[in-house]
Enzyme design. Structure first.
Site, PDB file in Angstrom:
ATOM      1  N   HIS A 190       1.704 -10.134  -3.400  1.00 51.86           N
ATOM      2  CA  HIS A 190       1.611  -8.671  -3.462  1.00 51.86           C
ATOM      3  C   HIS A 190       3.008  -8.099  -3.621  1.00 51.86           C
ATOM      4  CE1 HIS A 190      -0.523  -4.796  -2.711  1.00 51.86           C
ATOM      5  NE2 HIS A 190       0.721  -4.422  -2.450  1.00 51.86           N
ATOM      6  N   CYS A 191       3.327  -7.686  -4.848  1.00 46.83           N
ATOM      7  CA  CYS A 191       4.605  -7.057  -5.141  1.00 46.83           C
ATOM      8  C   CYS A 191       4.404  -6.144  -6.346  1.00 46.83           C
ATOM      9  CB  CYS A 191       5.694  -8.093  -5.397  1.00 46.83           C
ATOM     10  SG  CYS A 191       5.246  -9.361  -6.613  1.00 46.83           S
ATOM     11  N   HIS A 192       5.442  -5.390  -6.699  1.00 46.22           N
ATOM     12  CA  HIS A 192       5.318  -4.385  -7.750  1.00 46.22           C
ATOM     13  C   HIS A 192       6.527  -4.436  -8.682  1.00 46.22           C
ATOM     14  CE1 HIS A 192       2.262  -2.505  -5.153  1.00 46.22           C
ATOM     15  NE2 HIS A 192       3.128  -2.649  -4.166  1.00 46.22           N
ATOM     16  N   ARG A 208      -7.497  -2.747  -9.195  1.00 41.85           N
ATOM     17  CA  ARG A 208      -7.276  -2.177  -7.863  1.00 41.85           C
ATOM     18  C   ARG A 208      -7.988  -0.841  -7.747  1.00 41.85           C
ATOM     19  NH1 ARG A 208      -1.636  -0.264  -4.895  1.00 41.85           N
ATOM     20  NH2 ARG A 208      -2.002  -1.309  -2.898  1.00 41.85           N
ATOM     21  N   ARG A 255      -3.390  10.091   0.353  1.00 42.44           N
ATOM     22  CA  ARG A 255      -2.043  10.622   0.159  1.00 42.44           C
ATOM     23  C   ARG A 255      -1.359  10.028  -1.070  1.00 42.44           C
ATOM     24  NH1 ARG A 255       0.804   6.356   2.230  1.00 42.44           N
ATOM     25  NH2 ARG A 255      -0.426   5.081   3.691  1.00 42.44           N
ATOM     26  N   HIS A 258      -3.420  -5.375   2.902  1.00 40.54           N
ATOM     27  CA  HIS A 258      -2.724  -5.086   4.153  1.00 40.54           C
ATOM     28  C   HIS A 258      -3.655  -4.990   5.361  1.00 40.54           C
ATOM     29  CE1 HIS A 258      -0.044  -4.387   0.925  1.00 40.54           C
ATOM     30  NE2 HIS A 258      -0.208  -3.097   0.807  1.00 40.54           N
ATOM     31  N   ASP A 310       5.329  -7.058  -0.718  1.00 46.17           N
ATOM     32  CA  ASP A 310       5.184  -5.636  -1.060  1.00 46.17           C
ATOM     33  C   ASP A 310       6.474  -5.069  -1.655  1.00 46.17           C
ATOM     34  OD1 ASP A 310       3.605  -3.296  -1.356  1.00 46.17           O
ATOM     35  OD2 ASP A 310       4.531  -2.418   0.419  1.00 46.17           O
ATOM     36  N   ASN A 363       7.525   4.006  -1.331  1.00 41.78           N
ATOM     37  CA  ASN A 363       7.242   5.168  -0.488  1.00 41.78           C
ATOM     38  C   ASN A 363       7.506   4.917   0.989  1.00 41.78           C
ATOM     39  OD1 ASN A 363       6.586   7.865  -0.870  1.00 41.78           O
ATOM     40  ND2 ASN A 363       4.451   7.574  -0.326  1.00 41.78           N
TER      41      ASN A 363
END
Length: 301
Positions: free
Chosen positions: A27-29, A120, A126, A177, A245, A250
């Site tokens: 899980h990374c971006h 996803r 938010r 998560h 992550d 954010n």
């Protein structure tokens, strides 16, 4: 970049924990660079650029071999940065996309060829505007035909309302998560136990034991999150994944050190067998099944 946005750690520590060969950051971006891959007009936050080159540097620094790159909400449904990172990875990355319900079959096939293996669905209010569940179900039916799975992101208070919808999904469902439990509560709290029961009752549900930096109320070294992660690893050893992550989109409270995050792994997966399942066997089975099949037939060196 937003004025209160915290960039990723410039010099993460070298972890003490040595990941097993073939370990996957699941899980990374990648963000931007914005000059090449602009952020979506409808985004709820504007991050710092975090390009594919920096992700590869981090992967190698941490001693990992592969990545699963997840499309983040700041890029909306434009997956260009994700696809570019996948194509340039030489097969060492797979992707989780966010797609338009009217995407063509040809575009889906192109994404599949690039390495996308999931979509996803984001329910965190938010971060994204609400999408009718009927649209998500239509997308789910289409991607199931490609053998893709579904990644869902929600917060613990929303789980009870989401359960009937989640059970309708026609593929493997991976929960981001740990469903974001409130770690001020004991793991025996009904909210977390509702998530555990969902995992117990539905063998197609997986989860990522990731993001202690987001869930903690105490800060590093995130000891308040470890009991939740350990329970899931020990109860569902064949259906858990782990990820950094990076670049921690954010985040407002502090800048996580990825080396420290890696060093949490032996605290939540206490044996070499559990570590191998979490970091190698499970992500390979989900994202690189063709390599598993070829290896079993003796077609790989």
């Amino acid at each position: 970049m937003d004025a209160d946005y915290l960039p990723f750690h410039p010099n993460p520590a070298k972890p003490s924990f040595v990941a097993p060969p073939g370990a996957v950051d699941a899980h990374c971006h990648v963000f931007g660079p914005a000059v090449t891959f602009p952020y979506a007009a409808e985004r709820k936050y504007t991050p710092c650029d975090a390009p594919k080159s920096k992700l590869v540097e981090l992967r190698d620094h941490l001693g990992f071999s592969r990545n699963v790159i997840v499309q983040a909400s700041c890029h909306g449904r434009n997956n260009a940065a994700l696809l570019d990172a996948l194509v340039s990875s030489n097969g060492l990355a797979r992707g989780v996309a966010v797609i338009d319900p009217d995407i063509s079959d040809i575009e889906l096939e192109k994404m599949d060829a690039a390495g996308v293996r999931a979509v996803r669905f984001n329910f965190v209010k938010r971060l994204v505007d609400s999408t009718p569940k009927e649209i998500f179900l239509r997308i789910a039916d289409r991607i199931a035909k490609l053998g893709w799975h579904i990644v869902v992101y929600f917060e613990a208070p929303d789980l009870e309302e989401l359960v009937p919808f989640l059970k309708k999904l026609p593929a493997i469902v991976v929960v981001d998560h740990m469903g974001r439990p409130d770690v001020l509560n004991n793991p025996s709290h009904p909210d977390f136990q509702r998530f555990v029961k969902l995992m117990e009752d539905n063998q197609n549900f997986w989860t990522k034991v990731s993001c202690p930096e987001r869930l903690t109320t105490q800060g590093p070294p995130y000891d308040d999150v470890i009991p939740f992660s350990r329970i899931l690893v020990e109860m569902f050893p064949d259906r858990v994944l782990w990820g950094t992550d990076w670049p921690h989109p954010n985040m407002k409270s502090h800048v996580p050190d990825e080396g420290m995050l890696v060093d949490i792994i032996p605290k939540i997966a206490k044996t070499t067998e559990l570590q191998h399942k979490l970091l190698v066997a499970n992500p390979m089975r989900l994202y690189w099944p063709e390599e598993i099949a070829a290896s079993s037939k003796g077609l790989l060196p």
